[in-house]
Write an enzyme that holds these catalytic residues in place. Structure first.
Site, PDB file in Angstrom:
ATOM      1  N   GLU A 110       0.879  -1.170   0.000  1.00  0.00           N
ATOM      2  CA  GLU A 110       0.000   0.000   0.000  1.00  0.00           C
ATOM      3  C   GLU A 110       0.913   1.216   0.000  1.00  0.00           C
ATOM      4  O   GLU A 110       1.545   1.518   1.013  1.00  0.00           O
ATOM      5  CB  GLU A 110      -0.883  -0.002   1.256  1.00  0.00           C
ATOM      6  CG  GLU A 110      -1.787  -1.213   1.403  1.00  0.00           C
ATOM      7  CD  GLU A 110      -2.937  -1.218   0.410  1.00  0.00           C
ATOM      8  OE1 GLU A 110      -3.179  -0.179  -0.239  1.00  0.00           O
ATOM      9  OE2 GLU A 110      -3.575  -2.263   0.274  1.00  0.00           O
TER      10      GLU A 110
HETATM   11  P1  NAD Z   1       8.493   4.727   4.396  1.00  0.00           P
HETATM   12  O1  NAD Z   1       8.492   3.970   3.127  1.00  0.00           O
HETATM   13  O2  NAD Z   1       9.618   5.648   4.662  1.00  0.00           O
HETATM   14  O3  NAD Z   1       8.476   3.726   5.652  1.00  0.00           O
HETATM   15  C1  NAD Z   1       7.440   2.804   5.860  1.00  0.00           C
HETATM   16  C2  NAD Z   1       7.905   1.722   6.817  1.00  0.00           C
HETATM   17  O4  NAD Z   1       8.926   0.961   6.170  1.00  0.00           O
HETATM   18  C3  NAD Z   1       8.523   2.234   8.115  1.00  0.00           C
HETATM   19  O5  NAD Z   1       8.072   1.427   9.172  1.00  0.00           O
HETATM   20  C4  NAD Z   1      10.005   2.032   7.897  1.00  0.00           C
HETATM   21  O6  NAD Z   1      10.759   1.848   9.074  1.00  0.00           O
HETATM   22  C5  NAD Z   1      10.013   0.766   7.070  1.00  0.00           C
HETATM   23  N1  NAD Z   1      11.226   0.550   6.271  1.00  0.00           N
HETATM   24  C6  NAD Z   1      12.130   1.463   5.845  1.00  0.00           C
HETATM   25  N2  NAD Z   1      13.096   0.852   5.121  1.00  0.00           N
HETATM   26  C7  NAD Z   1      12.789  -0.466   5.087  1.00  0.00           C
HETATM   27  C8  NAD Z   1      13.391  -1.604   4.474  1.00  0.00           C
HETATM   28  N3  NAD Z   1      14.503  -1.509   3.756  1.00  0.00           N
HETATM   29  N4  NAD Z   1      12.793  -2.802   4.626  1.00  0.00           N
HETATM   30  C9  NAD Z   1      11.641  -2.923   5.339  1.00  0.00           C
HETATM   31  N5  NAD Z   1      11.026  -1.875   5.943  1.00  0.00           N
HETATM   32  C10 NAD Z   1      11.604  -0.661   5.818  1.00  0.00           C
HETATM   33  O7  NAD Z   1       7.097   5.477   4.456  1.00  0.00           O
HETATM   34  P2  NAD Z   1       6.567   6.492   5.556  1.00  0.00           P
HETATM   35  O8  NAD Z   1       7.302   7.786   5.387  1.00  0.00           O
HETATM   36  O9  NAD Z   1       6.546   5.855   6.900  1.00  0.00           O
HETATM   37  O10 NAD Z   1       5.042   6.670   5.114  1.00  0.00           O
HETATM   38  C11 NAD Z   1       4.628   7.591   4.167  1.00  0.00           C
HETATM   39  C12 NAD Z   1       4.262   6.910   2.870  1.00  0.00           C
HETATM   40  O11 NAD Z   1       3.286   5.920   3.121  1.00  0.00           O
HETATM   41  C13 NAD Z   1       3.635   7.864   1.878  1.00  0.00           C
HETATM   42  O12 NAD Z   1       4.115   7.596   0.591  1.00  0.00           O
HETATM   43  C14 NAD Z   1       2.150   7.513   1.968  1.00  0.00           C
HETATM   44  O13 NAD Z   1       1.407   7.854   0.833  1.00  0.00           O
HETATM   45  C15 NAD Z   1       2.218   6.052   2.197  1.00  0.00           C
HETATM   46  N6  NAD Z   1       0.976   5.552   2.789  1.00  0.00           N
HETATM   47  C16 NAD Z   1       0.179   4.758   2.023  1.00  0.00           C
HETATM   48  C17 NAD Z   1      -1.014   4.289   2.547  1.00  0.00           C
HETATM   49  C18 NAD Z   1      -1.910   3.379   1.732  1.00  0.00           C
HETATM   50  O14 NAD Z   1      -2.763   2.742   2.331  1.00  0.00           O
HETATM   51  N7  NAD Z   1      -1.765   3.292   0.416  1.00  0.00           N
HETATM   52  C19 NAD Z   1      -1.402   4.640   3.836  1.00  0.00           C
HETATM   53  C20 NAD Z   1      -0.578   5.457   4.579  1.00  0.00           C
HETATM   54  C21 NAD Z   1       0.624   5.908   4.038  1.00  0.00           C
END
Ligand code: NAD
Length: 505
Positions: A249
């Site tokens: 997502e």
């Molecule tokens: P992010 O991608 O920076 O991080 C998301 C999660 O991934 C965090 O818990 C992080 O610690 C983890 N992570 C980071 N590197 C990783 C790796 N190499 N392997 C596994 N996990 C890892 O995103 P964010 O800044 O936390 O969230 C914002 C983003 O999420 C925006 O793009 C937003 O649109 C999206 N989002 C989407 C939905 C949806 O349902 N489509 C809902 C909420 C947020």
């Protein structure tokens, strides 16, 4: 002394990789708490414990799980204010916004608990003429252990969209919350443990990106990832090593279309909420608005009036809070600068609206479609309002990005609205509202393209966390015995005749 690690991965090449990280209140920078950076072996221990709990959980059956989950729901609902307080402290959003998020999460948990049996239980399906001697049954079984990796923007609603449905389908969960909102994750885990302390069906592991990466490689049976597209690619690469399936997502660049017959007051109210609510940090928030030429001027004036009343700030009375992820401020600034540099006009705000922690609302218009403010997720309190000839041109422009999460369309003609919804390249569309789909548990939530794949919520969400199980029971010997090494010429001849008679004309 522990280093603060907001949004920065520890450098594993250093001898002394930090063993804890700080959770801060983004409104003030105040330290809220410190949490362990869990290592690969910590993650392995959690997954191992989850494996045991998954057996117990699966053995509860649909009925047992329903009862446990409804108890879990009750416990969260009873303490909803306290959970909202933790959400508000870690994200900076006003208390009411946090509470609204908790309310929605509870609705989903309730639906998942009550509907899992109906959706997933084994049922007879038609066997077809050729296999009429078989009784065919289709059921759905849990994977076992599901790893959930969550974002910070809706730290309850979003991960619970995976957790509730995966639990209801019979899986145990190991949840890695965002490093910005670990306290919310720990709150949920503690709430489960207050009900079933000896059955770790919902465990939380804390840490930064590498802890999430360790979860992907820890032998879980599925990963439910919510976050940015770039991280989703890393998660997929890690999961590819073990063929671990994932649901992703990711971000959005959602468009709102305003037709010439729209109720403009309603459209403006929803536009302001969709673009500026939660400081624009909503995956399916409104980032682009395409307004039909005859009503463009009027819409822009009304939206400007509405947004002039918006107050960003750190109190619960303010419209929205700070940017939760400090470095997102640079993305917002660069999108505004790029748009203005390419000839866009700022109707409200501009580059100076971007402060250290807070961003004042920004409305941009006449923004070239090639600008980053149109093509890339901004995730801040800015919105692009562009004039289009008519709603058809709006559909074309809305469909022109690589994202495909949500969209909305405003028209007084509802059947026209449905038709336009069908032609928008998005997983979810609201007609005459924004985010209308988010609070309907029976609807699947998710996107296409850069916005990810797979679905949470609804029957599709329950199936996402189960694998289909096909079972046949032979009731009597087949009149035409084809599944034998001693097939007769007669049976083959009749079968070949039937093939032509049924399918060849
Ligand atoms: P992010 O991608 O920076 O991080 C998301 C999660 O991934 C965090 O818990 C992080 O610690 C983890 N992570 C980071 N590197 C990783 C790796 N190499 N392997 C596994 N996990 C890892 O995103 P964010 O800044 O936390 O969230 C914002 C983003 O999420 C925006 O793009 C937003 O649109 C999206 N989002 C989407 C939905 C949806 O349902 N489509 C809902 C909420 C947020």
């Amino acid at each position: 002394m522990t280093r603060e690690l907001r949004g920065t991965a520890p450098d594993s090449s250093h001898d002394h990789a930090p063993s804890t990280f700080a959770s801060l209140d983004p409104r003030t920078g105040t330290l809220l708490a410190e949490y362990p950076v869990m290592t690969e072996s910590d993650v392995a221990v959690a997954v191992d414990r989850a494996r045991g709990a998954a057996n117990w959980w699966a053995a509860q059956g649909f009925r047992g799980r329903r009862d446990w989950l409804l108890e879990f729901k009750k416990a969260i609902a009873t303490d909803a204010d306290d959970l909202a307080r933790v959400v508000s402290a870690e994200t900076g959003k006003p208390h009411d916004d946090a509470l609204l998020e908790v309310m929605l999460a509870i609705e989903h948990l309730d639906w998942a608990a009550r509907n899992a049996k109906k959706v997933l239980r084994p049922r007879r399906v038609p066997s077809g003429l050729v296999s009429a001697n078989q009784a065919a049954t289709l059921g759905y079984q849990p994977f076992g252990v599901v790893g959930v990796i969550g974002p910070w923007n809706y730290p309850v609603y979003t991960p619970m969209g995976s957790i509730s449905y995966a639990l209801a389908a019979g899986n145990a969960i190991v949840f890695k919350p965002s490093e910005l909102t670990p306290g919310v994750g720990k709150w949920l885990e503690a709430k489960w443990n207050s009900l079933a302390p000896t059955q770790p069906v919902l465990q939380v592991i804390t840490g930064l990106g590498p802890t999430g990466a360790a979860l992907c490689r820890a032998g879980v049976d599925k990963i439910a990832f919510t976050g940015s597209g770039p991280t989703a690619r890393k998660v997929m690469a890690a999961c590819a090593e073990t063929l671990t399936p994932i649901v992703a997502e990711c971000g959005g660049k959602d468009a709102m279309l305003v037709a010439e017959d729209a109720d403009l007051d309603k459209a403006v109210e929803f536009a302001a909420f969709g673009a500026f609510g939660n400081a624009g940090q909503t995956c399916a928030g409104v980032e682009r608005i395409y307004v039909a030429e005859p009503v463009y001027r009027q819409f822009l004036d009304k939206l400007t009036d509405a947004v002039e009343r918006v107050t960003p700030g750190g109190s619960d009375e303010d419209t929205y809070g700070p940017m939760t992820l400090p470095r997102q401020v640079d993305v917002v600034r660069s999108h505004i600068a790029d748009a203005l540099g390419k000839g866009a006009r700022a109707v409200i705000g501009g580059i100076d609206s971007v402060h250290d922690r807070f961003v004042d609302p920004v409305i941009l218009t006449d923004v070239p479609e090639g600008s980053s403010a149109v093509c890339e997720e901004t995730f801040g309190p800015t919105v692009v309002v562009n004039k289009v000839r008519d709603v058809e041109e709006g559909v074309e422009r809305a469909n022109a990005t690589s994202y495909g999460l949500g969209a909305s369309v405003f028209t007084r003609n509802r059947s026209r609205g449905r038709d336009i919804a069908g032609r928008l390249r998005a997983g979810m569309v609201s007609v005459n509202s924004v985010l209308g789909f988010a609070g309907i548990p029976s609807l699947p939530f998710g996107g296409i393209g850069e916005s990810g794949f797979g679905r949470i919520h609804g029957a599709d969400g329950l199936r996402e966390f189960s694998h289909p199980k096909a079972v046949t029971v032979q009731r009597f010997s087949a009149p035409l015995n084809l599944l034998t090494l001693e097939r007769s010429a007669r049976d083959m001849k009749i079968s070949a005749w039937m093939l032509k008679a049924r399918h060849g004309r």
